[in-house]
Design a protein around this motif. Sequence first.
Motif, PDB file in Angstrom:
ATOM      1  N   ILE A 158     -42.288 -42.772   8.745  1.00 17.96           N
ATOM      2  CA  ILE A 158     -43.410 -42.922   9.694  1.00 17.96           C
ATOM      3  C   ILE A 158     -44.025 -44.241   8.556  1.00 17.96           C
ATOM      4  N   GLU A 159     -43.807 -43.005   7.130  1.00 17.57           N
ATOM      5  CA  GLU A 159     -44.814 -43.213   5.946  1.00 17.57           C
ATOM      6  C   GLU A 159     -44.146 -44.271   5.263  1.00 17.57           C
ATOM      7  N   ALA A 160     -42.688 -44.544   4.774  1.00 19.13           N
ATOM      8  CA  ALA A 160     -42.577 -46.073   4.399  1.00 19.13           C
ATOM      9  C   ALA A 160     -42.530 -47.429   5.086  1.00 19.13           C
ATOM     10  N   THR A 161     -42.818 -47.360   6.665  1.00 23.99           N
ATOM     11  CA  THR A 161     -43.164 -48.637   7.289  1.00 23.99           C
ATOM     12  C   THR A 161     -44.957 -48.550   6.746  1.00 23.99           C
ATOM     13  N   ILE A 191     -50.720 -50.133   5.987  1.00 27.15           N
ATOM     14  CA  ILE A 191     -51.395 -49.101   6.962  1.00 27.15           C
ATOM     15  C   ILE A 191     -51.607 -48.021   6.496  1.00 27.15           C
ATOM     16  N   GLU A 192     -53.346 -47.762   6.186  1.00 28.21           N
ATOM     17  CA  GLU A 192     -54.112 -46.922   5.761  1.00 28.21           C
ATOM     18  C   GLU A 192     -53.099 -45.735   5.942  1.00 28.21           C
ATOM     19  N   ALA A 193     -53.203 -44.532   5.388  1.00 28.24           N
ATOM     20  CA  ALA A 193     -52.063 -43.405   4.741  1.00 28.24           C
ATOM     21  C   ALA A 193     -52.890 -42.355   5.820  1.00 28.24           C
ATOM     22  N   ASP A 194     -54.254 -42.343   6.459  1.00 27.48           N
ATOM     23  CA  ASP A 194     -54.706 -41.242   7.321  1.00 27.48           C
ATOM     24  C   ASP A 194     -54.246 -41.589   8.495  1.00 27.48           C
ATOM     25  N   ILE A 195     -54.329 -42.923   9.248  1.00 30.04           N
ATOM     26  CA  ILE A 195     -53.071 -43.804  10.530  1.00 30.04           C
ATOM     27  C   ILE A 195     -51.798 -43.029  10.281  1.00 30.04           C
ATOM     28  N   ALA A 196     -50.715 -43.441   9.334  1.00 32.95           N
ATOM     29  CA  ALA A 196     -49.941 -42.484   9.505  1.00 32.95           C
ATOM     30  C   ALA A 196     -49.525 -40.757   9.524  1.00 32.95           C
ATOM     31  N   ALA A 197     -50.466 -40.747   8.266  1.00 33.59           N
ATOM     32  CA  ALA A 197     -50.611 -38.884   8.593  1.00 33.59           C
ATOM     33  C   ALA A 197     -51.497 -38.210  10.068  1.00 33.59           C
ATOM     34  N   GLU A 198     -51.459 -39.728  10.661  1.00 36.07           N
ATOM     35  CA  GLU A 198     -52.048 -38.579  12.567  1.00 36.07           C
ATOM     36  C   GLU A 198     -50.815 -39.206  13.072  1.00 36.07           C
ATOM     37  N   VAL A 199     -50.506 -40.101  12.739  1.00 36.24           N
ATOM     38  CA  VAL A 199     -48.689 -40.149  14.235  1.00 36.24           C
ATOM     39  C   VAL A 199     -47.723 -39.465  13.386  1.00 36.24           C
ATOM     40  N   ALA A 200     -47.761 -39.319  12.029  1.00 38.90           N
ATOM     41  CA  ALA A 200     -46.634 -38.336  11.336  1.00 38.90           C
ATOM     42  C   ALA A 200     -47.029 -36.874  12.022  1.00 38.90           C
ATOM     43  N   ARG A 242     -37.589 -34.039  13.277  1.00 43.97           N
ATOM     44  CA  ARG A 242     -38.792 -34.670  13.035  1.00 43.97           C
ATOM     45  C   ARG A 242     -39.484 -35.198  11.088  1.00 43.97           C
ATOM     46  N   VAL A 243     -38.079 -34.255  10.697  1.00 44.21           N
ATOM     47  CA  VAL A 243     -38.480 -34.485   9.711  1.00 44.21           C
ATOM     48  C   VAL A 243     -38.348 -36.365   8.541  1.00 44.21           C
ATOM     49  N   ALA A 244     -36.949 -36.697   9.473  1.00 45.94           N
ATOM     50  CA  ALA A 244     -37.124 -37.491   9.284  1.00 45.94           C
ATOM     51  C   ALA A 244     -37.640 -38.711   9.507  1.00 45.94           C
TER      52      ALA A 244
END
Length: 812
Positions: free
Chosen positions: A434-437, A443-452, A427-429
């Motif tokens: 996701i953040e690196a991609t 891609i906006e940070a809030d979208i990455a946070a939603e997926v993560a 999960r951590v990896a």
Amino acid sequence: MDILLTVLGVAALLGLVSLLLPLAERLSIPYAVLLALAGIVLGIAVSAAPGAVHQFLPSSETLLAIFLPPLLFEAALGIDVRQLSDEIAPVLLLAVVGVVVCTFTAGFALAPISSMGLLACIAVGAIIATTDPVAVVGIFRAVGAPRRLSTLVEGEALFNDAAAIAIYSVVLGMLSSPGEGGGALAGVLGFLWQFIGGLVAGFIAGQIVMRVVPLLHGSRLSEPTLTIGAAYITYVVCDHYLEVSGVVAVASSAIAISAGGRRRLTPSNWENLVESWEKLAFWASSLIFLLAAMQAPQQVAYIEGKWVEYFELLLALVAAALVARAITLYGLMPLLSLAKIAEPVDNKYKVVMLWGGMRGAVSLALAIAAIENEHIPNQVGVLATGFVLFTLLVNAPTLRPLMRMIRLDRLSPVESAVRDRVLEMSRVAVQEEIEATAREHQIEADIAAEVAEVYRTPTDAEETAVALPDAQSIQAALTVLADREEEVYSDYFEGRTVSRGGAANLLAYAGGLRDKARTDGVAGYEMAAARIVQFDRAFRVAHWLHRRFGIDGPLAQKLADRFELLLATRAVVHRLTRFNHDQIGPLFGDAPRTALAHLLTTRRNDIERAISALKLQYPSYARQLETHFLGRAAARAEDERYQQLRAESIVNRDVYEDLERDLARRRAILESRPTLDLGLNRDELVARVPMFASLDGHARHEVAGLLRPRLSVPGEKIVAKGQRGDEMYFVSSGAVEVHVGRHPIQLGTGTFFGEMAILGETRRNADVVALGFCQLLTLGAHDLDTLFKADPAIEREIHRVFDERRAAAQAG
């Protein structure tokens, strides 16, 4: 026209099979159950056209000849012979004794309430005595059943097919020729002849195949083709010409090929071979299920007006089969553990094996043959078919709930802890990925946070995570380490870094490490790890041939094998040390990482000592073999580089194939390992002994004719205290230790020992052990006078040392 109808019918059934398999997975029901239901429905649908089924149904003899070999061969080929050997006692009890118990229990249960006759009832028992692992193993895998349970069930199904069919064949012969069989004794002897003869013939056939395999040069098309042809040839020749059991022979040959193929074929080629047979067996079992089930509606005609009698017989047969299986599991199997022949089988396993003894394709094939055989009452095939359908429609659907009820579908605490830790780290990896991609693709940070957020570890999962004691954590880490070692050896095999035989030995060694780590933890792992530096039984046999008969070839081969294995294992242990630091530590923590580091250090030191001993004795050969090892590794790296360039379209197909052809020529040179010279030339060994230095060339040659060269290995007891002494020894090179008195005495190059027993005409007064590899010259007592005549100085020196040692022994 009949042939065209047969082809059309089989093709249509195969098309139906292709649809039923994904449907069974979607509905979460055993595939065999769905096949049986589909066959019955299809049989009802075509029953309106008289004889419609039989227009494309092959004869029973053709059906058995076509479908039995792939069913039996694939079942045996998929068995890991090493794992099976660990469970051979309970497997043979279930497969052979269990079949006999089931056959005669069912036969004697049916005989009093049936009009078929005792032999026909026994034939029913033989047909339904074969278990089919396909459905039950599929359930095991779906619910995560223990590995040992699958091994027992698969091993039983492999051997009980052969045993049951052999009994059925004997009974069929007695039914076909009543009064000519010679009675029960002749039946028993006939069974033994068919079974044992089939085992021997099949083993020989498998060995022949393994001798031919190297000639195919790793062809992924030729290897499966050879085994397919061999399976059918073995079946036909044994069954129809040698008059031994063809099915036993097919299973025996497959076991021999499984044992040898895993050693001689690369992992990818072996996987290709197994997959080819899995397809054949899948088609064969599917078609048999459908064809037999399609005949079920027509079999109603055989029992019309006798429904009550038929159901009474079927219920009696079901009860007798369960009783027979219970006798084997609960009555006979505990005797094996009491006699310490096998490990006890858990009662939960026994419950599953009792209810999960489903019947399948082999029983149905025999049932079809029985219905068509004019010498067998129709009730035999009808009852057998009904029994198979009962196990599929009643036992199979209830087996999964049964396993859940007795909690056999759950991971062990160790496995659960590993799963939780892997899930947490993953999960951590994934969150980091996701953040690196997202950053890379803007891609906006809030979208990455939603997926993560999907991969956040739930709070309740953190609280309920299993915390294992250090001992269990170490054992769990050890199993991961052993699995990793097996993967590395597989890579060595695939990349041809070591020879085929060497890679196979390393894989077997890694398998032993893995199994011992899982069952016995650190102590078992240490015991299994030490085997690489020990001298195995084959080495001891080769050494005995050298010592007893002067045959040096096998010993030189085994020493060369030992050198290669030690070099490869040393390299792998270095890789495992890095793996332990980089992967085991973060996954399991500091305590397991430290414990594994200690184990790996011990292994590395033991291996280094063994390699050093060989290098001291054979320095030039060690250099040759290390050069050879590096050459193989370089060829593998070169091959991987070419494949990468081709995958990236940097080189086209023509250039790539030309590079591979050039590499193949150089690899062919590396395939032949350097030959090890044991250095046992008598003249050269005699010249190294200072006592013989004063002899002229002719005298030295005569002395050499009296002496026999001998190589002793580290730790070998050359002579034992209390033995009769009929020879003495000269140390040409190396060192030995004489265990006499409280302080052992070491003797080096140029010394001799063993003269006390010859000159004093007494028994040996001490143990003498080789400290390393020692090149010795042995002199028989009857040649001692001849040696003394060669040079009086030799006689004086030997007598002087003899007097000193005798005086010291008397003083002590």
